[in-house]
Design an enzyme around this catalytic site. Structure first.
Site, PDB file in Angstrom:
ATOM      1  N   ASP A  28      53.817  17.060   2.324  1.00 35.56           N
ATOM      2  CA  ASP A  28      54.572  18.262   2.698  1.00 35.56           C
ATOM      3  C   ASP A  28      56.067  18.083   2.411  1.00 35.56           C
ATOM      4  O   ASP A  28      56.583  16.971   2.454  1.00 35.56           O
ATOM      5  CB  ASP A  28      54.339  18.537   4.193  1.00 35.56           C
ATOM      6  N   ASN A  30      57.864  19.591  -0.338  1.00 35.89           N
ATOM      7  CA  ASN A  30      58.300  19.583  -1.750  1.00 35.89           C
ATOM      8  C   ASN A  30      59.396  20.601  -2.045  1.00 35.89           C
ATOM      9  O   ASN A  30      60.354  20.316  -2.758  1.00 35.89           O
ATOM     10  CB  ASN A  30      57.096  19.865  -2.659  1.00 35.89           C
ATOM     11  N   ARG A  31      59.248  21.792  -1.474  1.00 29.04           N
ATOM     12  CA  ARG A  31      60.241  22.831  -1.761  1.00 29.04           C
ATOM     13  C   ARG A  31      61.557  22.529  -1.050  1.00 29.04           C
ATOM     14  O   ARG A  31      62.641  22.725  -1.609  1.00 29.04           O
ATOM     15  CB  ARG A  31      59.706  24.206  -1.356  1.00 29.04           C
ATOM     16  N   HIS A  46      57.480  20.775  -6.565  1.00 30.87           N
ATOM     17  CA  HIS A  46      56.042  20.527  -6.738  1.00 30.87           C
ATOM     18  C   HIS A  46      55.785  19.614  -7.936  1.00 30.87           C
ATOM     19  O   HIS A  46      54.873  18.797  -7.903  1.00 30.87           O
ATOM     20  CB  HIS A  46      55.290  21.861  -6.879  1.00 30.87           C
ATOM     21  N   SER A  74      46.194  24.542   0.977  1.00 26.22           N
ATOM     22  CA  SER A  74      45.194  25.174   1.837  1.00 26.22           C
ATOM     23  C   SER A  74      44.824  26.530   1.223  1.00 26.22           C
ATOM     24  O   SER A  74      45.562  27.045   0.373  1.00 26.22           O
ATOM     25  CB  SER A  74      45.784  25.390   3.237  1.00 26.22           C
ATOM     26  N   ASN A  77      47.788  28.761   1.681  1.00 28.37           N
ATOM     27  CA  ASN A  77      48.874  28.516   0.712  1.00 28.37           C
ATOM     28  C   ASN A  77      48.608  29.334  -0.552  1.00 28.37           C
ATOM     29  O   ASN A  77      49.500  29.971  -1.105  1.00 28.37           O
ATOM     30  CB  ASN A  77      48.929  27.044   0.257  1.00 28.37           C
ATOM     31  N   ARG A 207      52.161  18.600  12.926  1.00 29.46           N
ATOM     32  CA  ARG A 207      50.955  19.423  13.048  1.00 29.46           C
ATOM     33  C   ARG A 207      49.903  18.912  12.083  1.00 29.46           C
ATOM     34  O   ARG A 207      50.224  18.290  11.079  1.00 29.46           O
ATOM     35  CB  ARG A 207      51.269  20.874  12.648  1.00 29.46           C
TER      36      ARG A 207
HETATM   37  C1  IPE Z   1      53.584  20.983   0.239  1.00 31.17           C
HETATM   38  O1  IPE Z   1      54.930  21.269  -0.081  1.00 31.17           O
HETATM   39  C2  IPE Z   1      52.654  21.328  -0.914  1.00 31.17           C
HETATM   40  C3  IPE Z   1      51.948  22.627  -0.757  1.00 31.17           C
HETATM   41  C4  IPE Z   1      51.598  23.143   0.372  1.00 31.17           C
HETATM   42  C5  IPE Z   1      51.596  23.327  -1.980  1.00 31.17           C
HETATM   43  P1  IPE Z   1      55.503  22.662   0.301  1.00 31.17           P
HETATM   44  O2  IPE Z   1      55.335  23.584  -0.861  1.00 31.17           O
HETATM   45  O3  IPE Z   1      54.852  23.109   1.574  1.00 31.17           O
HETATM   46  O4  IPE Z   1      57.054  22.433   0.527  1.00 31.17           O
HETATM   47  P2  IPE Z   1      57.834  22.867   1.842  1.00 31.17           P
HETATM   48  O5  IPE Z   1      57.080  22.315   3.016  1.00 31.17           O
HETATM   49  O6  IPE Z   1      57.916  24.356   1.846  1.00 31.17           O
HETATM   50  O7  IPE Z   1      59.178  22.219   1.678  1.00 31.17           O
HETATM   51 MG    MG Z   2      55.108  22.880   3.594  1.00 31.21          MG
END
Ligand code: IPE
Ligand code: MG
Length: 252
Positions: A28, A30-31, A46, A74, A77, A207
């Protein structure tokens, strides 16, 4: 220099400690990592994240961990995020991820999740990689959890039990009488793997978010504040040390 000394020290501290057989990772953040690093396009996070999984697998292999489950996305997502982000993630799955396991002979690939939610090309690339890596005799087991929900996995497993019973002409009473943990386990997306011993989630989120349910009921959980692309080998080794010490304490 300091980092490699610390890595060696941690490796040394792991000697003699119980080791998890199966580690699961929720990658979790990445963004948030991408934004923090100054990228306007969060998809870059990503990309770094997918490439980071290759490093993580190397560290696991070096640490003697032979079973890894990595959560890519998920079902929600896939449903809720912008199409350009989802397309990009699917593309990374087909290229970076599937290609990596084809090349790295230390792993056999398995896939867990609602594969019918994936674009055809992604489902196909994953299935081909599963086939291609199936007969690697000494390889470890890597499961990619994609379009994956822990609850839906249990629902799907129970459905598979019922389908099988119907096909063999067993009555509902018979099925109910004989239903057991073992039978549900045998119908999970990837049967035959050991339960997870350690689940790691990065980015400071405390979580489980419908990640592994059935397999994780006796797992230790390690939450790490770093965003996934910033997770280092020492963070894995520290998690293994915490796990080992806790297990040792519990068994004494
Ligand atoms: C986790 O990184 C990967 C995926 C759920 C695809 P996120 O994309 O959730 O990145 P954040 O948590 O928003 O920073
Ligand atoms: Mg995330």
């Amino acid at each position: 220099m300091l980092y490699s000394l610390y890595t060696r020290r941690l490796r040394h501290q792991l000697i003699g400690l119980p080791k998890p057989e199966h580690v699961a990772i929720a990658m979790d953040g990445n963004r948030r990592w991408a934004r923090g690093a100054g990228y306007d396009d969060v998809r870059i996070g990503h990309r770094f994240g997918a490439e980071h999984l290759e490093l993580f697998l190397n560290w696991c292999a070096d640490a003697g961990i032979r079973c890894v489950t990595a959560w890519v996305a998920s079902p929600s997502n896939l449903r809720k995020r912008d199409a350009d982000q989802v397309d990009y993630l699917m593309n990374l799955t087909e290229t970076v991820l599937a290609e990596h396991v084809r090349r790295d002979h230390r792993w056999r690939l398995h896939v867990a999740g609602q594969l019918d939610l994936l674009p055809d090309s992604t489902a196909r690339a994953l299935k081909e990689a599963v086939e291609e890596t199936r007969d690697r005799p000494d390889a470890g087991d890597l499961t990619i959890a994609i379009a994956y929900s822990g609850r839906l996995e249990v629902v799907d497993a129970v459905r598979a039990v019922l389908d099988e019973a119907a096909a063999s002409g067993r009555s509902l009473d018979e099925v109910a009488d004989s239903l057991s943990e073992e039978e549900i386990s045998r119908h999970l997306y990837v049967p035959g793997l050991p339960d997870t011993d350690l689940v790691i989630r990065t980015s400071g989120e405390l979580r489980m978010s419908d990640f592994l349910l059935w397999q994780a009921t006796r797992s230790d959980i390690e939450f790490c504040d770093l965003y996934w692309p910033a997770f280092r080998e020492v963070d894995l080794l520290r998690a293994l040390r915490t796990y080992g010490r806790r297990r040792l304490e519990r068994s004494s």
